[in-house]
Scaffold this motif. Structure first.
Motif, PDB file in Angstrom:
ATOM      1  N   GLU A  15       8.312  -5.006   8.902  1.00  0.00           N
ATOM      2  CA  GLU A  15       8.627  -3.576   8.998  1.00  0.00           C
ATOM      3  C   GLU A  15       8.529  -3.178  10.465  1.00  0.00           C
ATOM      4  OE1 GLU A  15       7.359   0.595   6.812  1.00  0.00           O
ATOM      5  OE2 GLU A  15       5.800  -0.872   7.271  1.00  0.00           O
ATOM      6  N   GLN A  75       7.137  -8.727   2.038  1.00  0.00           N
ATOM      7  CA  GLN A  75       7.242  -7.302   2.429  1.00  0.00           C
ATOM      8  C   GLN A  75       6.374  -6.983   3.656  1.00  0.00           C
ATOM      9  OE1 GLN A  75       6.669  -4.688  -0.973  1.00  0.00           O
ATOM     10  NE2 GLN A  75       7.478  -6.239  -2.375  1.00  0.00           N
ATOM     11  N   ASN A  97       9.682   2.819  10.595  1.00  0.00           N
ATOM     12  CA  ASN A  97       9.426   3.570   9.369  1.00  0.00           C
ATOM     13  C   ASN A  97       9.439   5.049   9.735  1.00  0.00           C
ATOM     14  OD1 ASN A  97       8.462   4.854   7.094  1.00  0.00           O
ATOM     15  ND2 ASN A  97       6.782   3.417   6.739  1.00  0.00           N
TER      16      ASN A  97
END
Length: 639
Positions: A226, A223, A229
């Motif tokens: 990214e 995770q 966002n």
């Protein structure tokens, strides 16, 4: 994973020592060549003759501090790759600084940026900002000198105080002797050392992890990947919105009004060259942010199932990168020394720029007002002594840092909140001609109080926040057993590594205003700047606004002329609020025209460059342009 401590070898010390010797040699070279740093202009501003390469590299080196080299990869390792978006906000900031702030500072011909505040507002505002800057830089440079030394000492065995004193003395030596030219060329050399250090870590780390595809897959499963966002919650640590907005304010505070950066691009021979240096700096900024992200990713790919901090191999995040380097490069003689040179090159570049900037500010804001009649040679010697004195104070600050312990982190956070209010007072003065001296003072003080309140509140009342998971499943059995049998450590880790707790309040003991303390740290600069502008305007209107027609146009950024240059003149005149933009240029050109009639060797092109513009011929008519709008129209056929 290395479970036993690895230490520096002979070749590591050799590589590290070579970096220090080259840096000192550059300073000695510029102390003995050219004008030998015998004038203020040469020592502090490099005679405004620096070429593009050293200016670009020096601006870049100041961005890449030791905190960046050690902290940014650890940030990516712990919180993911959203950090990359700082490249976008940083690029936007560079364009804004080049278009809006560079022409203003360059045309005013100032040595200290805080001279502007006395001209625009009052001497009180100028001295207050100068004191804030001096204290902030001394504390920050002490941190930059001490923190990497401590981190490397804990992991590599590098002598702590030997590194601190050696770095401090070498940096003070070449800055005091070689002036701005030495600072910029050592920065250039140090940038290449930093590139080599990052590349060694990234390449070897990728090989050890099993290749780029393996690194990517492990980060995806953990995770860490990214890239966007769009969560509007201002409490989230990194989002597209807070990095775009808050990151832009942060970079503007660093590049637009910070003396260390302004002094660099003002050393260029023209406004155009200064702007080009900032534009090229965008490329370097993107490259180093990419290096930091890739280093964090390969570091996670190695420790994804056995976090060194969790199991106690290291004590804090600053030691992650040195530990990783010793783990993967320790078997190669000289490679840990190369990375150490990379870290301390970043520290040297930050410290040298700070020393030169502090010498310039102290000379212009404190010495000259008290001793206005000294010779240029005497002022130059005083500036060298000031640089040397600030270097010794920085070493002293590093010693103080070693005795303050956890309190020092709070002190650093305290002074890290100063950049936003200083940016705010410059924005108020340059963008709002109606602001008066009382508004400027009130805005600065209120902004400073607000940011200190929020920033210190976040330290006193820390909150748990959502974070990507970490694991110790891949650690050896004896390490895992030792780790899980300690209830104290377990409780600490449950608090520190909570991945299920939301960003909101969880404890009824928190004060009502504690919701403010949850604001992402990136927004602090934006809050500071906006609060300064809002309070400054309100107080200015209450006490009687400044008449824009009486403000020197050189003190106001022609924002609308730059951003909305295609609008009709009638609209632009209304947007300027009565500021007489272009009249100063017209007077300068009028002087040039009178000079032409009495000087047969007069060159319009050369004269135009002196005023930051150029002549452009259209339909048989020559026009003078200052980079924002064409301000005067003269027939030159009679010359």
């Amino acid at each position: 994973m290395a479970t036993e401590p690895l230490y520096f070898g002979v070749w590591d010390y050799v590589v590290f020592s070579v970096m220090l010797c080259v840096s000192a040699g550059i300073g000695l070279y510029y102390a003995c060549t050219g004008g030998k740093q015998s004038t203020q202009k040469e020592f502090l501003m490099a005679d405004k003759s620096m070429s593009m390469l050293p200016v670009v590299m020096s601006l870049l080196a100041s961005f890449v501090s030791a905190v960046t080299v050690l902290g940014s990869p650890a940030e990516v390792y712990r919180n993911g790759t959203m950090f990359w978006f700082f490249a976008v906000s940083g690029s936007l900031s560079m364009v804004l600084v080049a278009r809006l702030f560079v022409p203003t500072f360059y045309n005013l011909g100032l040595t200290s940026t805080y001279e502007y505040l006395e001209i625009r507002f009052s001497k009180t505002v100028r001295l207050l900002c100068t004191v804030l800057f001096v204290v902030n830089m001394l504390v920050y440079m002490g941190l930059v000198l001490y923190t990497p030394s401590l981190a490397l000492n804990a992991v590599t065995g590098l002598t702590l105080w030997g590194a601190v004193i050696g770095m401090g003395v070498v940096c003070t030596f070449y800055t005091s002797l070689g002036g701005m030219k030495a600072v910029m060329w050592t920065d250039t050399f140090q940038v290449f050392v930093m590139v080599a250090g990052f590349l060694a870590v990234i390449i070897q780390g990728t090989i050890e992890a099993g290749g780029p595809a393996r690194v990517w897959e492990i980060n995806r499963q953990g995770q860490r990947l990214e890239f966007f966002n769009f969560d509007p919650d201002p409490r989230v640590r990194h989002t597209t919105w807070n990095i775009l907005v808050g990151g832009s304010f942060f970079r503007c505070a660093m590049y637009a009004v910070n003396q260390a950066q302004v002094q660099r691009y003002l050393s260029c021979p023209s406004i155009k060259k200064a702007q080009q240096a900032l534009y090229w700096n965008i490329l370097g900024l993107i490259v180093f942010i990419l290096f930091a992200v890739l280093s964090g990713m390969v570091m996670y790919a190695r420790y994804y199932n056995c976090d060194p901090k969790t199991v106690g191999y290291i004590q804090n995040s600053d030691q992650m990168m040195p530990y990783f380097v010793m783990d993967i490069l320790g078997k190669f003689p000289g490679m840990p020394g190369l990375f150490t040179a990379c870290v301390f090159s970043a520290a040297l570049s930050t410290m040298s720029s700070g020393l030169n900037a502090l010498a310039a500010v102290a000379l212009e804001d404190f010495v000259k007002p008290c001793f206005p009649d000294l010779s240029d040679e005497r002022y130059t010697w005083i500036s060298k002594v000031l640089a040397m004195g600030f270097g010794l104070l920085t070493i002293l600050m590093a010693f103080i840092a070693s005795n303050l312990g956890p309190v020092f982190s709070a002190v650093i956070s305290l002074f890290g909140m100063i950049g936003g209010p200083i940016l705010g007072i410059f924005v108020l003065g340059m963008m709002f001609p109606c602001a008066n001296k009382w508004g400027g003072l009130a805005g600065l003080i209120c902004s400073l109080v607000l940011t200190l309140w929020i920033g210190m509140g976040a330290i006193v009342w820390p909150r748990a926040r959502a974070m990507p998971p970490i694991s110790t499943e891949g650690c050896s059995a004896n390490v895992t057993a030792n780790f899980t049998t300690s209830s104290t450590i377990s409780v600490t880790l449950m608090t520190q590594y909570n991945i299920t707790t939301a960003a909101g309040p969880t404890d009824d003991g928190y004060p009502p205003e504690s919701a403010l303390y949850e604001l992402s740290y990136i927004y602090l600069g934006a809050v500071a700047t906006l609060s300064c502008v809002i309070v400054g305007l309100l107080v200015s209107f209450v006490t009687g606004p400044q008449d824009p027609k009486k403000v020197d146009p050189k003190l106001i950024v022609p924002f609308y002329d730059s951003v909305f240059c295609c609008l009709p003149n009638r609209w632009l005149e209304w947007l300027r609020c009565g500021v007489r933009h272009g009249e100063g240029d017209k007077e300068a050109v009028d002087i040039s025209m009178s000079t032409a009639t009495s000087n047969p060797t007069f060159s319009p092109d050369e004269e135009a460059k002196e005023h930051g513009g150029s002549w452009k011929k259209e339909n048989g008519v020559s026009n003078f342009s200052n980079g924002h709008r064409i301000v005067v129209n003269e027939e030159l056929t009679s010359l």
